[in-house]
Design a protein around this motif. Structure first.
Motif, short mmCIF file in Angstrom:
data_model
loop_
_atom_site.label_atom_id
_atom_site.label_comp_id
_atom_site.label_asym_id
_atom_site.label_seq_id
_atom_site.Cartn_x
_atom_site.Cartn_y
_atom_site.Cartn_z
N ARG A 1 0.82 -1.21 0.00
CA ARG A 1 0.00 0.00 0.00
C ARG A 1 0.86 1.26 0.00
NH1 ARG A 1 -3.02 -4.02 1.91
NH2 ARG A 1 -5.31 -3.88 1.77
N LEU A 2 1.92 1.27 0.80
CA LEU A 2 2.77 2.46 0.85
C LEU A 2 3.45 2.70 -0.49
CD1 LEU A 2 4.10 4.75 2.50
CD2 LEU A 2 5.93 3.14 3.03
N CYS A 3 4.11 1.68 -1.01
CA CYS A 3 4.84 1.85 -2.26
C CYS A 3 3.89 2.05 -3.44
CB CYS A 3 5.76 0.66 -2.50
SG CYS A 3 7.13 0.56 -1.32
N GLY A 4 2.69 1.50 -3.32
CA GLY A 4 1.70 1.69 -4.37
C GLY A 4 1.21 3.12 -4.47
N SER A 5 1.43 3.92 -3.42
CA SER A 5 1.00 5.32 -3.44
C SER A 5 2.04 6.24 -4.07
CB SER A 5 0.73 5.80 -2.01
OG SER A 5 1.95 5.94 -1.27
N SER A 6 3.22 5.69 -4.42
CA SER A 6 4.31 6.50 -4.93
C SER A 6 4.25 6.67 -6.44
CB SER A 6 5.66 5.86 -4.54
OG SER A 6 6.72 6.54 -5.17
N THR A 7 4.66 7.82 -6.92
CA THR A 7 4.78 8.04 -8.36
C THR A 7 6.22 7.85 -8.85
OG1 THR A 7 5.11 10.42 -8.02
CG2 THR A 7 2.85 9.65 -8.38
N GLN A 8 7.16 7.61 -7.92
CA GLN A 8 8.54 7.35 -8.31
C GLN A 8 8.63 5.97 -8.97
OE1 GLN A 8 7.99 9.16 -5.57
NE2 GLN A 8 9.16 10.95 -6.21
N PRO A 9 9.57 5.79 -9.90
CA PRO A 9 9.69 4.49 -10.58
C PRO A 9 10.44 3.43 -9.79
CG PRO A 9 11.32 6.01 -11.46
CD PRO A 9 10.49 6.81 -10.47
N TRP A 10 11.06 3.81 -8.67
CA TRP A 10 11.78 2.82 -7.88
C TRP A 10 11.81 3.25 -6.42
CZ3 TRP A 10 17.21 3.43 -6.20
CH2 TRP A 10 17.76 4.68 -6.55
N ALA A 11 12.08 2.28 -5.57
CA ALA A 11 12.09 2.51 -4.12
C ALA A 11 13.43 2.12 -3.54
CB ALA A 11 10.98 1.70 -3.45
N LEU A 12 13.76 2.73 -2.42
CA LEU A 12 15.01 2.48 -1.71
C LEU A 12 14.71 2.39 -0.22
CD1 LEU A 12 18.42 4.21 -2.24
CD2 LEU A 12 17.38 4.31 0.01
N LEU A 13 15.44 1.53 0.45
CA LEU A 13 15.39 1.48 1.91
C LEU A 13 16.76 1.07 2.42
CD1 LEU A 13 15.31 -1.79 2.89
CD2 LEU A 13 13.00 -1.59 1.98
N THR A 14 16.98 1.29 3.69
CA THR A 14 18.20 0.79 4.32
C THR A 14 17.82 -0.11 5.48
OG1 THR A 14 18.43 2.65 5.86
CG2 THR A 14 19.47 2.88 3.70
N ARG A 15 18.68 -1.05 5.76
CA ARG A 15 18.47 -1.97 6.89
C ARG A 15 19.82 -2.24 7.52
NH1 ARG A 15 20.56 -6.91 5.74
NH2 ARG A 15 20.78 -7.46 3.54
N LYS A 16 19.79 -2.71 8.77
CA LYS A 16 21.03 -3.11 9.40
C LYS A 16 21.59 -4.34 8.68
CE LYS A 16 20.10 -1.39 14.07
NZ LYS A 16 19.92 -1.74 15.50
N SER A 17 22.88 -4.35 8.46
CA SER A 17 23.50 -5.49 7.78
C SER A 17 23.28 -6.78 8.55
CB SER A 17 25.00 -5.23 7.60
OG SER A 17 25.23 -4.10 6.79
N SER A 18 23.16 -6.68 9.85
CA SER A 18 22.97 -7.87 10.69
C SER A 18 21.53 -8.38 10.65
CB SER A 18 23.36 -7.56 12.14
OG SER A 18 22.56 -6.49 12.65
N ALA A 19 20.62 -7.60 10.09
CA ALA A 19 19.20 -7.98 10.05
C ALA A 19 18.94 -8.88 8.85
CB ALA A 19 18.32 -6.75 10.02
N VAL A 20 19.44 -10.10 8.93
CA VAL A 20 19.37 -11.02 7.79
C VAL A 20 17.93 -11.39 7.45
CG1 VAL A 20 20.07 -13.30 6.95
CG2 VAL A 20 21.67 -11.93 8.31
N GLU A 21 17.11 -11.65 8.44
CA GLU A 21 15.74 -12.04 8.16
C GLU A 21 14.94 -10.89 7.57
OE1 GLU A 21 13.68 -14.13 11.18
OE2 GLU A 21 15.31 -15.55 11.54
N ALA A 22 15.21 -9.66 8.01
CA ALA A 22 14.57 -8.50 7.39
C ALA A 22 14.98 -8.42 5.92
CB ALA A 22 14.96 -7.22 8.12
N GLY A 23 16.25 -8.71 5.64
CA GLY A 23 16.70 -8.72 4.25
C GLY A 23 15.95 -9.75 3.42
N ARG A 24 15.70 -10.92 3.99
CA ARG A 24 14.95 -11.95 3.26
C ARG A 24 13.51 -11.48 2.98
NH1 ARG A 24 17.11 -15.90 7.27
NH2 ARG A 24 19.02 -16.78 6.39
#
Length: 206
Positions: free
Chosen positions: A133-156
Motif C-alpha cells: 500500500r505504501l509503495c503503491g502510493s508513490s509516483t517514483q519508478p523505484w524505491a530504496l530502503l536501508t536496513r542493518k546489515s545484521s538484520a538477515v531475516e529482514a533482508g529476506r
C-alpha cells in the motif's frame, strides 16, 4: 539510518480483523512511537531519539503513512517519502547507489523510512500489505530502503517483495545496507547484474 523491523510475507486468516488505511503521521505520532518501541525494544535514549525523528518527519508534507488498524488501534505502520537530499544519510546512500550504472541515471527514489508491526501480529502478512500500500502510493519508478546489515531475516523479507541489496561495502562502516526495487512492487522481480553475480532490480526509468 531509517529502521525496519522484520514482518511477514503473506496475509493470514488471523489478520482478517485488521484494516489498512493511510493516516496523518502528525496526528498519531505517539501511537507510532509506541508501536516502534514495542517492536524494537530500544533503550530509553534511543527511544527518545527515534521519537524526535518521527515528530520531525511528521512535519514533512511529502511523507506518506499507511497504518494497520485493529478497530481504531494502530498495530503496524509504514511511512516513506521521495528522497530528500537534506537527510543526513542521503549523500552516503546515493554515493553507493549511483556507483552502479543501472541506477546512476534514475530519477530520485521513493524511500521507505520505517516499517514496524507489533510483535504479537508479526508473521501474519501485515508487513507485506503495508509495503504494497505504501509503495503503491508513490509516483517514483523505484524505491530504496536501508536496513542493518545484521538484520538477515529482514533482508529476506524485503527480497521476497522484489528488493535487492546494492552491492558494495554498505554504509556507516558496513553497519547498514541499501536495498532497491522497481515500482510497483513485484515479488521476485530481480535479475542478475554486475560484479560477482550481484542482484539488482530491473528498474525502468521514466
Amino acid at each position: 539510518m531509517p529502521q525496519h523491523h522484520r514482518c511477514d510475507r503473506r496475509p493470514s486468516p488471523a489478520a482478517r480483523s485488521i484494516g489498512f488505511a493511510p493516516f496523518a503521521l502528525a496526528e498519531r505520532t505517539a501511537e507510532v512511537v509506541d508501536v516502534q518501541t514495542r517492536a524494537n525494544l530500544p533503550s530509553p535514549h534511543e527511544r527518545d531519539l527515534r521519537a524526535r525523528l518521527i515528530a520531525e518527519r511528521a512535519q514533512n508534507p511529502a511523507v506518506r503513512a499507511v497504518g494497520a488498524f485493529r478497530e481504531e488501534r494502530l498495530v503496524g505502520f509504514a511511512f516513506g517519502a521521495p528522497l530528500d537530499p537534506g537527510w543526513w544519510w542521503a549523500d552516503e546512500v546515493l554515493l553507493q547507489v549511483r556507483s552502479h550504472a543501472e541506477l546512476a541515471l534514475r530519477d530520485e527514489p521513493f524511500v521507505v523510512l520505517e516499517l514496524h508491526v507489533l510483535p504479537g501480529l508479526q508473521r501474519l502478512g501485515l508487513g507485506t500489505s503495508l509495503m504494497e500500500r505504501l509503495c503503491g502510493s508513490s509516483t517514483q519508478p523505484w524505491a530504496l530502503l536501508t536496513r542493518k546489515s545484521s538484520a538477515v531475516e529482514a533482508g529476506r523479507f524485503y527480497t521476497s517483495l522484489g528488493f535487492a541489496d546494492v552491492p558494495g561495502p554498505g554504509m556507516a562502516g558496513g553497519r547498514f545496507r541499501a536495498m532497491v526495487s522497481a515500482l510497483p512492487l513485484a515479488p521476485g522481480s530481480v535479475r542478475r547484474a554486475g560484479r560477482g553475480g550481484a542482484v539488482l532490480p530491473a528498474v525502468t526509468g521514466r
